[in-house]
Design a protein around this motif. Sequence first.
Motif, short mmCIF file in Angstrom:
data_model
loop_
_atom_site.label_atom_id
_atom_site.label_comp_id
_atom_site.label_asym_id
_atom_site.label_seq_id
_atom_site.Cartn_x
_atom_site.Cartn_y
_atom_site.Cartn_z
N TYR A 181 84.42 35.85 71.28
CA TYR A 181 85.59 36.44 71.92
C TYR A 181 85.32 36.78 73.39
O TYR A 181 86.22 36.67 74.24
CB TYR A 181 86.06 37.67 71.15
N LEU A 191 94.95 31.34 68.11
CA LEU A 191 94.37 32.13 69.19
C LEU A 191 95.27 32.24 70.41
O LEU A 191 95.32 33.28 71.07
CB LEU A 191 93.04 31.51 69.63
N ASN A 244 89.01 34.59 61.12
CA ASN A 244 90.32 34.56 61.74
C ASN A 244 91.25 35.68 61.30
O ASN A 244 92.33 35.84 61.86
CB ASN A 244 91.00 33.20 61.50
N ARG A 285 90.12 39.50 65.83
CA ARG A 285 91.22 38.59 66.10
C ARG A 285 92.49 39.39 66.44
O ARG A 285 93.24 39.04 67.35
CB ARG A 285 91.46 37.67 64.91
#
Length: 451
Positions: A404, A55, A17, A22
Amino acid sequence: MANKVFKNELIIEGDINQSTARQYWLKNEVSIEAKNLLEKDAQYFMHQALSTPCLDVLANARGTIMTNVSGKKYFDFHGNNVHQLGFSHPKLIEALKNQLDGLTFSTRRYTNETAINFAEKLISLTPGLDKILMTPNGSSAVGIALKLARAVTGKYKVLSFWDSFHGASLDVVSVSGESVFRENMGPMMPGVERIPPPITYRGIYEGNEDKALEYLEYVLSKDNQIGAFLAETVRNTDAQIPSKKFWQAARKLCDRYGVLLILDEIPIALGRTGKLFAYEHYDIIPDILCLGKGLGGGIIPQAAIVTKRQYDRFNHISLGHYTFEKSPMGAAAGLATLQILEDENILQHVAQMEKKMLNNLKNLQNEFPIIGDVRGIGLLWGVELVNDPVFKEEAVQEAEAIMYECLKNGLSFKVSKGNVLQLCPALTIDTKQLEEALTILKNAFQKVTKS
């Protein structure tokens, strides 16, 4: 591009993360409105591993699908394991509305009919286990189980598996085996022994459960202060499924050495594995069963332990004593959840979806050599990615890139152990939705592995 951003980055239990991937996601795939809200979120909420930065920002969740503030939809194949019924099941909402019109809180020393009805229903579904205590969350349920085991056996030690996860409170972290949750938290609670789990792939035993059982018996035979064996019946995080032989032998060993078997089914009960409770696959009965997460239907936090009547002899000990112990709202949610699972034949539906999931994922494995293992039960599946099928080198970069790519196209799941795609859809997902979600996954494999 996707493979380059992960080089030399720290690998932890879930997806990375704090990675540049990210950062790229937050910069390029999130709307201005969401960015503003995420900045506020970061301003006011404590930051912690595996959870921050977030997210995206959700506006709604119905059935199997989440919708963000910009209207983008995601199939939720994570759900924090609370979405057995999907999100906002109308019958569950109706039950909670009805309860809101009546009793909303039950003061200690008083009971209520809703809690009694919930207990009666739950116990009717667990033959051999006929006493419960309600708790507000899963960690509390495990904590009660540990206290009860000490009271019953007079022994203070606990045996657990390395890599196991049972909750985030300090006592439960102490007995769990997932190291990331114990970092900077010492000293831990004493009296914990850990053994390697009977992992079916990429583990110390390489599927040789006889050796795992030998190790288990050796430890139990050498330490007469072990009073409890705490374990996940099926390991949720990366979908590890022991055999019936293992659990039946483990049950006998616990009986032989006077050890209570505590099974943690907080994330995997209530139909996730195709049975209402995972231990039913193994024809055993635990001494204490821990439940939570989906027990509140994904709306009300609710957990419980279920145990044997013979252990109900400690009215002089405060085993739980939680403020919301007999919550009418939690009980209403739990009762409605159990009833919906039964009325809508969700277990039969899971059996049908399991076959479709298996066929699709095995076809995916045949097409993409990076998939070293596919394993699962019910609607809990793990897809393990390896760069070298002989040495089983973990394909961490590719796992993150695939995650992703799927997120961009509307499929959300978590990466476990760095290289395992854990796929955990709502049990109410239909065939069309499942096929759409798995098409997104296949397209991500094609893009990432062939780029």
